[in-house]
Design a protein around this motif. Structure first.
Motif, short mmCIF file in Angstrom:
data_model
loop_
_atom_site.label_atom_id
_atom_site.label_comp_id
_atom_site.label_asym_id
_atom_site.label_seq_id
_atom_site.Cartn_x
_atom_site.Cartn_y
_atom_site.Cartn_z
N GLY A 25 0.70 -1.21 0.00
CA GLY A 25 0.21 -0.07 -0.08
C GLY A 25 0.79 1.19 0.08
N VAL A 26 2.24 1.03 0.18
CA VAL A 26 2.97 2.40 0.18
C VAL A 26 3.24 2.59 -1.60
CG1 VAL A 26 5.40 3.24 0.34
CG2 VAL A 26 4.36 1.64 2.08
N THR A 27 3.06 3.73 -1.97
CA THR A 27 3.09 4.16 -3.36
C THR A 27 4.65 3.99 -3.86
OG1 THR A 27 3.47 6.55 -3.05
CG2 THR A 27 1.33 5.93 -3.00
N VAL A 28 4.42 3.69 -5.20
CA VAL A 28 5.70 3.69 -5.92
C VAL A 28 6.64 5.02 -5.89
CG1 VAL A 28 6.61 3.37 -8.38
CG2 VAL A 28 4.99 2.17 -7.61
N ARG A 29 5.90 6.13 -5.72
CA ARG A 29 6.61 7.49 -5.64
C ARG A 29 7.10 7.48 -4.22
NH1 ARG A 29 3.45 13.42 -6.23
NH2 ARG A 29 5.28 14.63 -6.00
N ALA A 30 6.43 7.02 -3.19
CA ALA A 30 7.00 7.18 -1.96
C ALA A 30 8.36 6.17 -1.75
CB ALA A 30 6.01 6.63 -0.80
N LEU A 31 8.31 4.97 -2.67
CA LEU A 31 9.30 4.07 -2.44
C LEU A 31 10.48 4.75 -3.15
CD1 LEU A 31 7.37 0.60 -2.97
CD2 LEU A 31 8.55 1.46 -0.86
N HIS A 32 10.33 5.34 -4.27
CA HIS A 32 11.40 5.93 -5.07
C HIS A 32 11.98 7.32 -4.28
CE1 HIS A 32 9.90 4.57 -9.21
NE2 HIS A 32 10.61 3.60 -8.65
N HIS A 33 11.22 7.79 -3.44
CA HIS A 33 11.34 8.77 -2.71
C HIS A 33 12.30 8.45 -1.39
CE1 HIS A 33 11.84 12.73 -0.66
NE2 HIS A 33 11.19 12.40 0.55
N TYR A 34 12.06 7.38 -0.87
CA TYR A 34 12.95 6.87 -0.02
C TYR A 34 14.16 6.25 -0.26
CZ TYR A 34 8.58 6.07 2.78
OH TYR A 34 7.26 6.37 3.53
N GLU A 35 14.24 6.00 -1.62
CA GLU A 35 15.66 5.24 -2.11
C GLU A 35 16.39 6.64 -2.28
OE1 GLU A 35 17.43 3.24 -5.92
OE2 GLU A 35 15.20 3.19 -5.86
N GLU A 36 15.82 7.69 -2.82
CA GLU A 36 16.64 9.02 -3.02
C GLU A 36 17.17 9.61 -2.04
OE1 GLU A 36 13.75 11.55 -4.99
OE2 GLU A 36 13.58 10.28 -6.87
N ILE A 37 16.65 9.51 -0.76
CA ILE A 37 17.13 10.27 0.31
C ILE A 37 17.92 9.05 1.18
CG2 ILE A 37 15.02 11.79 0.44
CD1 ILE A 37 13.86 10.39 2.82
N GLY A 38 18.14 8.00 0.70
CA GLY A 38 18.98 7.08 1.35
C GLY A 38 18.09 6.28 2.52
N LEU A 39 16.88 6.21 2.43
CA LEU A 39 16.09 5.47 3.63
C LEU A 39 16.01 4.01 3.28
CD1 LEU A 39 14.80 6.50 6.21
CD2 LEU A 39 12.72 6.77 4.90
N LEU A 40 15.56 3.78 2.01
CA LEU A 40 15.43 2.32 1.64
C LEU A 40 15.82 2.09 0.02
CD1 LEU A 40 14.04 -0.29 2.29
CD2 LEU A 40 11.88 0.63 1.19
N SER A 41 16.71 1.35 0.11
CA SER A 41 17.43 1.06 -1.33
C SER A 41 16.97 -0.43 -1.56
CB SER A 41 18.81 1.34 -1.23
OG SER A 41 19.37 2.42 -0.87
N PRO A 42 16.74 -0.80 -2.87
CA PRO A 42 16.55 -2.20 -3.23
C PRO A 42 17.75 -3.19 -3.09
CG PRO A 42 16.90 -0.54 -5.10
CD PRO A 42 16.74 0.13 -4.12
N GLY A 43 17.38 -4.19 -2.54
CA GLY A 43 18.57 -5.09 -2.06
C GLY A 43 19.02 -5.68 -3.27
N ASP A 44 18.41 -5.72 -4.47
CA ASP A 44 19.18 -6.23 -5.75
C ASP A 44 18.62 -5.65 -7.15
OD1 ASP A 44 20.67 -7.85 -7.20
OD2 ASP A 44 19.96 -9.74 -6.58
N ARG A 45 18.97 -6.06 -8.14
CA ARG A 45 18.45 -5.48 -9.40
C ARG A 45 18.32 -6.77 -10.23
NH1 ARG A 45 17.52 0.24 -10.64
NH2 ARG A 45 18.36 1.22 -9.02
N SER A 46 17.51 -6.87 -11.13
CA SER A 46 17.11 -8.02 -12.16
C SER A 46 17.80 -7.84 -13.28
CB SER A 46 15.74 -8.03 -12.62
OG SER A 46 15.22 -6.74 -13.38
N GLU A 47 18.01 -8.78 -14.11
CA GLU A 47 19.06 -8.66 -15.42
C GLU A 47 18.57 -7.58 -15.98
OE1 GLU A 47 19.23 -12.32 -17.19
OE2 GLU A 47 20.17 -13.65 -15.40
N SER A 48 17.24 -7.22 -16.06
CA SER A 48 16.78 -6.00 -16.80
C SER A 48 16.81 -4.63 -16.15
CB SER A 48 15.42 -6.63 -17.47
OG SER A 48 14.56 -6.73 -16.26
N GLY A 49 17.42 -4.79 -14.96
CA GLY A 49 17.82 -3.47 -14.18
C GLY A 49 16.57 -3.09 -13.49
N HIS A 50 15.59 -3.87 -13.12
CA HIS A 50 14.46 -3.51 -12.26
C HIS A 50 14.88 -3.69 -10.74
CE1 HIS A 50 12.05 -4.67 -15.91
NE2 HIS A 50 11.46 -3.24 -15.62
N ARG A 51 14.43 -2.67 -10.17
CA ARG A 51 14.65 -2.69 -8.79
C ARG A 51 14.05 -4.11 -8.02
NH1 ARG A 51 13.58 2.28 -10.00
NH2 ARG A 51 14.93 4.16 -9.38
#
Length: 259
Positions: A21-47
């Motif tokens: 229920g957390v928006t994609v926009r919020a998840l991106h913002h959390y990544e931008e400010i160093g709050l929550l980064s994806p643990g990995d990337r897919s071969e196609s570059g997806h978070r």
């Protein structure tokens, strides 16, 4: 929140958003400010977000819901000693402190309202007097004592307050004033009875707390404008309240000495 979303991970950003229920926009913002980064990337570059990131997101959402700012959340969860339970405990302590501050402010507002009464206090003289009296309370009483004053005053009914202010104390002051004019000695039994009545009212006002009684006395002795106002409030603006207190005190001392 979509309960049909995959629940074993890893999740792409859209899947995580749909799951929590957390928006994609919020998840991106959390990544931008160093709050929550994806643990990995897919071969196609997806978070890709795993269980560790899901736990981190739960901490973020919990703290944000409780009023923590994002910078504070970031600082907290990046601390190796971070504990959600400890953070919640700290927040609980903060809330208790704030509650005490709010209660203290409520008491100050109540005192101001009592000082203002129903009169027009727009004049400079009246405003200065009110400011001085408000400051005086904090000068002679601790925060704990002011809480005690609030507790004691809460016991008085409006009828009892009126009886003390309009009848019992003014009538007693009038009788003591007559004895002062006659220069009645402190050993006089009638004067000593009046002094005991005085102390009975003082003890009622202070709840029998000697520290509060001393605070009131110090304020009256050191703040002439306050003493003058008290005399006026009790219907005897011409009376030197401190002088009368001292006169009553000598009668009480004489009574205790068995004269």
């Amino acid at each position: 929140m979509n309960s049909t979303a995959g629940n074993v991970g890893p999740w792409k950003v859209g899947e995580l958003a749909n799951l929590t229920g957390v928006t994609v926009r919020a998840l991106h913002h959390y990544e931008e400010i160093g709050l929550l980064s994806p643990g990995d990337r897919s071969e196609s570059g997806h978070r890709l977000y795993g269980l560790a990131e899901l736990k981190r997101l739960q901490q973020i959402v919990t703290l944000a819901h409780l009023g923590f700012s994002l910078p504070r959340i970031r600082d907290a969860i990046h601390n190796r000693e971070f504990s959600l339970r400890q953070e919640l405990h700290s927040l609980h302590q903060e809330l208790r402190a704030r509650r005490c501050e709010v209660e203290s402010m409520e008491e100050r507002l109540s005192r101001i309202e009592r000082l203002l009464g129903h009169d027009d206090h727009n004049s400079t003289t009246a405003l200065i007097e009110i400011i001085g009296r408000i400051s005086m309370f904090e000068k002679y009483f601790t925060a704990e004592q002011l809480d005690r004053v609030k507790e004691i005053e809460g016991r008085f009914t409006p009828e009892r307050v009126e009886a003390i202010r309009r009848h019992e104390f003014p009538e007693l002051i009038a009788k003591i004033k007559e004895e002062m004019a006659r220069e009645t000695p402190p050993t006089d039994r009638n004067l000593q009875d009046l002094a005991r009545q005085w102390m009975k009212l003082v003890n009622e006002k202070s709840g029998g707390d000697p520290e509060l009684a001393r605070g009131y006395r110090a304020a009256l002795e050191n703040e002439p404008s306050f003493a003058k106002q008290v005399s006026a409030d009790l219907g005897h603006p011409e009376v030197d309240f401190v002088e009368m207190m001292n006169y009553v005190g000598t009668a009480l001392e004489a009574a205790r000495g068995g004269f």
